[in-house]
Motif scaffolding. Structure first.
Motif, short mmCIF file in Angstrom:
data_model
loop_
_atom_site.label_atom_id
_atom_site.label_comp_id
_atom_site.label_asym_id
_atom_site.label_seq_id
_atom_site.Cartn_x
_atom_site.Cartn_y
_atom_site.Cartn_z
N ILE A 50 22.47 -9.27 37.63
CA ILE A 50 21.35 -8.34 37.83
C ILE A 50 21.64 -7.34 38.96
O ILE A 50 21.62 -6.12 38.72
CB ILE A 50 20.04 -9.10 38.07
N PRO A 51 21.89 -7.80 40.20
CA PRO A 51 22.17 -6.83 41.26
C PRO A 51 23.47 -6.07 41.04
O PRO A 51 23.58 -4.92 41.45
CB PRO A 51 22.26 -7.70 42.53
N THR A 52 24.44 -6.71 40.35
CA THR A 52 25.71 -6.03 40.08
C THR A 52 25.50 -4.81 39.20
O THR A 52 25.97 -3.71 39.51
CB THR A 52 26.71 -6.99 39.41
N ILE A 53 24.78 -4.98 38.11
CA ILE A 53 24.55 -3.88 37.16
C ILE A 53 23.67 -2.79 37.79
O ILE A 53 23.94 -1.60 37.64
CB ILE A 53 23.91 -4.42 35.86
N VAL A 54 22.62 -3.21 38.53
CA VAL A 54 21.75 -2.23 39.18
C VAL A 54 22.55 -1.40 40.19
O VAL A 54 22.42 -0.17 40.26
CB VAL A 54 20.57 -2.93 39.90
N THR A 55 23.40 -2.08 40.98
CA THR A 55 24.19 -1.38 42.00
C THR A 55 25.18 -0.41 41.37
O THR A 55 25.37 0.71 41.86
CB THR A 55 24.94 -2.39 42.89
N VAL A 56 25.84 -0.83 40.29
CA VAL A 56 26.78 0.06 39.60
C VAL A 56 26.07 1.31 39.11
O VAL A 56 26.56 2.43 39.25
CB VAL A 56 27.46 -0.67 38.42
N PHE A 57 24.87 1.13 38.55
CA PHE A 57 24.12 2.29 38.05
C PHE A 57 23.74 3.23 39.18
O PHE A 57 23.94 4.44 39.10
CB PHE A 57 22.85 1.81 37.32
N VAL A 58 23.17 2.65 40.27
CA VAL A 58 22.74 3.48 41.41
C VAL A 58 23.93 4.19 42.03
O VAL A 58 23.88 5.39 42.34
CB VAL A 58 22.02 2.62 42.47
N ALA A 59 25.02 3.44 42.24
CA ALA A 59 26.18 3.99 42.94
C ALA A 59 26.89 5.05 42.12
O ALA A 59 27.22 6.13 42.63
CB ALA A 59 27.15 2.87 43.31
N ILE A 60 27.16 4.75 40.88
CA ILE A 60 28.03 5.62 40.08
C ILE A 60 27.26 6.70 39.33
O ILE A 60 27.52 7.89 39.50
CB ILE A 60 28.86 4.78 39.08
N ILE A 61 26.31 6.30 38.51
CA ILE A 61 25.62 7.26 37.65
C ILE A 61 24.70 8.18 38.46
O ILE A 61 24.79 9.41 38.37
CB ILE A 61 24.80 6.54 36.55
N VAL A 62 23.82 7.59 39.27
CA VAL A 62 22.85 8.39 40.00
C VAL A 62 23.53 9.36 40.96
O VAL A 62 23.28 10.57 40.95
CB VAL A 62 21.86 7.48 40.77
N THR A 63 24.42 8.82 41.81
CA THR A 63 25.07 9.67 42.82
C THR A 63 25.93 10.75 42.19
O THR A 63 25.91 11.91 42.62
CB THR A 63 25.92 8.81 43.79
N SER A 64 26.72 10.38 41.17
CA SER A 64 27.61 11.37 40.56
C SER A 64 26.83 12.45 39.82
O SER A 64 27.23 13.62 39.82
CB SER A 64 28.60 10.69 39.60
N TYR A 65 25.69 12.09 39.21
CA TYR A 65 24.89 13.09 38.50
C TYR A 65 24.29 14.11 39.47
O TYR A 65 24.36 15.32 39.25
CB TYR A 65 23.77 12.40 37.70
N ILE A 66 23.71 13.59 40.57
CA ILE A 66 23.12 14.49 41.56
C ILE A 66 24.19 15.37 42.19
O ILE A 66 24.01 16.58 42.37
CB ILE A 66 22.39 13.69 42.66
N ALA A 67 25.34 14.77 42.52
CA ALA A 67 26.44 15.53 43.12
C ALA A 67 26.98 16.58 42.16
O ALA A 67 27.27 17.72 42.55
CB ALA A 67 27.56 14.59 43.54
N SER A 68 27.10 16.22 40.88
CA SER A 68 27.58 17.16 39.88
C SER A 68 26.65 18.37 39.77
O SER A 68 27.10 19.52 39.73
CB SER A 68 27.68 16.46 38.52
N TYR A 69 25.34 18.10 39.75
CA TYR A 69 24.37 19.20 39.69
C TYR A 69 24.49 20.08 40.93
O TYR A 69 24.45 21.32 40.83
CB TYR A 69 22.95 18.63 39.58
N GLY A 70 24.64 19.45 42.09
CA GLY A 70 24.77 20.21 43.33
C GLY A 70 26.00 21.08 43.38
O GLY A 70 25.94 22.25 43.82
N VAL A 71 27.14 20.54 42.91
CA VAL A 71 28.39 21.30 42.91
C VAL A 71 28.30 22.49 41.98
O VAL A 71 28.66 23.62 42.32
CB VAL A 71 29.58 20.39 42.51
N ARG A 72 27.78 22.27 40.78
CA ARG A 72 27.76 23.33 39.77
C ARG A 72 26.65 24.36 40.01
O ARG A 72 26.63 25.40 39.35
CB ARG A 72 27.64 22.72 38.38
N ASN A 73 25.76 24.06 40.95
CA ASN A 73 24.73 25.03 41.30
C ASN A 73 24.92 25.60 42.71
O ASN A 73 24.02 26.21 43.27
CB ASN A 73 23.33 24.39 41.18
N GLY A 74 26.11 25.38 43.26
CA GLY A 74 26.48 25.99 44.53
C GLY A 74 25.80 25.42 45.75
O GLY A 74 25.79 26.05 46.81
N ILE A 75 25.25 24.20 45.64
CA ILE A 75 24.59 23.57 46.79
C ILE A 75 25.57 22.68 47.55
O ILE A 75 25.58 22.63 48.77
CB ILE A 75 23.36 22.75 46.35
#
Length: 451
Positions: free
Chosen positions: A298-323
């Protein structure tokens, strides 16, 4: 001092860069073998079937999540994305897909290490000492404490330092210096941690913080849901970036994709899979081996999602929008990530990020002391406290004045610990497990060691 830290960082980086391309195929093969043999052989013949009861899962899963998720889920992944960008891979979304591929193998390792340790009734230092060598068990324990207190602690202090700089700048219009943040933020945090540990009541505080981090994680998911809804049109761009990065990888040594190496490092670092942390936490519960192993997922899967998917998605949006502009230092990376969150969700995003970072950092810093007491439980308590506080002071200092040394040291220690622990577990699944076969005549519901 600065020159020394730069030289040390350079040495550690070179060693890590040389080892990981070789270690990666090894740990994937060993991890896969260990998981397959554990799931299809060991658990069937050395543990009774059990079902996951929700009331038994909530407490242990919350405690593991609180100690595991930490700011490494944000700071560490942002560092990996920056490093990937600096190497020439501008489709940073590739890190997410490489990490998820690695997770398909490494997440079952979390299940396996928990189940096997419960069958043996031993923590990693004990079963490494028994199966391979007491000296290797001691070496593992020393490296684990260095990773948990110095390495992971450094990530947490770096997160607190960065949040302080961001909040001071955004809300008070004050640009703080390193020395100001160290004296007025990091030092007070170290003092609070020291007082809690010296009072020997840190477990009470940590349990309270664990449920607080559960609230922070819930807020984090609400924030991310709002973020995705408001940026729904960006999802195809994010997915396309993944595919482009996969098709055109930037290779490290001997042709291994750099994104795969960085992704695997972050999977092992953030979810602590294969390190032995889940095995130690499992010994504290009364659950049966299979139930404990399912709880660990349970904590393993939640942590993988938070760490990888959430952070990379927000960072990707920030990079491609010049932030967000990579590469950048730790404070700048987090500042730009916070600015991206605020740009989409307003002040709510900034508040959630701040709460999540501070609470997870404090929980993880105190959680590292728990691991130390388990690995060195024969030591006098005052000696453990003294060593712990020295490592905390060093990690807090380097987090402000030499953070990159901490980050590179973490990557090196991940290789050492994961290699020793998973190799030992593989050996167990080949020959040692038969000592714990269930006797068909044993009707009391417990494992009976074969004579």
């Amino acid at each position: 001092m600065a020159d020394f830290l730069l030289k040390l960082e350079h040495i550690i980086t070179n060693i890590s860069d040389a080892i990981w391309p070789i270690f990666l195929p090894f740990i994937l093969v060993v991890g896969a073998i260990t998981s397959i043999r554990t799931i299809f052989i060991v658990q069937k013949k050395a543990s009774y079937p059990s079902t996951l009861k929700l009331k038994n899962a909530i407490g242990p899963a919350a405690i593991s999540l609180g100690a595991m998720i930490g700011t490494g889920a944000v700071v560490g992944v942002m560092g990996a994305l920056s490093k990937l960008y600096a190497a020439g891979q501008h489709n940073i979304e590739a890190l997410a897909i490489w990490a998820l591929i690695g997770a398909l193998i490494m997440v079952p390792v979390s299940y396996s290490e928990t189940l096997n340790s419960k069958i043996m009734g031993k923590i990693p230092r004990e079963y490494i000492s028994t199966i391979i060598s007491p000296k290797l068990g001691m070496f593992y324990a020393i490296c684990f404490v260095a990773l948990a207190v110095f390495g992971f602690g450094g990530f947490q202090f770096s997160g607190i330092d960065s949040v302080t700089a961001i909040v001071a700048s955004k809300f008070m219009g004050i640009e703080t210096t390193n020395i100001q943040r160290y004296l007025f933020i990091i030092v007070p945090v170290i003092i609070v941690v020291a007082l809690l540990v010296l009072s020997k009541r840190h477990e009470i505080f940590m349990n309270a913080m664990t449920y607080m981090i559960g609230t922070a994680v819930a807020l984090y998911f609400i924030f991310f849901t709002i973020f995705v809804i408001k940026t729904a049109s960006f999802i195809p761009t994010y997915l396309n970036g993944m595919l482009e990065g996969m098709r055109n990888p930037v290779n490290a040594m001997i042709g291994v994709p750099l994104g795969f190496i960085l992704g695997m490092q972050k999977i092992i670092q953030t979810a602590e899979t294969g390190l032995g942390a889940l095995a130690m936490a499992a010994q504290e519960s009364d659950s049966k081996p299979r139930e404990a192993a399912m709880i660990a997922l349970i904590p393993t899967i939640v942590t993988v999602f938070v760490a990888i998917i959430v952070t990379s998605y927000i960072a990707s949006y920030g990079v491609r929008n010049g932030i967000i502009h990579f590469p950048a230092d730790t404070v700048t990376r987090l500042t730009q990530l916070f600015e991206t969150a605020q740009d989409v969700t307003g002040v709510f995003g900034l508040i959630v990020f701040s709460i999540f970072t501070v609470l997870s950092a404090l929980t993880t810093i105190l959680g590292s002391y728990y691991y130390m007491t388990k690995l060195f439980k024969t030591n006098p308590i005052n000696r453990n406290i003294a060593i712990y506080l020295i490592l905390v002071i060093v990690s807090g200092t380097l987090a402000v004045f030499g953070a990159n040394v901490v980050f590179e040291a973490v990557d090196l220690l991940l290789f050492v610990l994961c290699g020793i622990n998973v190799t030992t577990l593989m050996i167990f699944t080949f020959k040692e497990w038969q000592k714990y076969r269930i006797d068909d005549q044993d009707l009391d519901g417990e494992n009976k060691i074969a004579s």
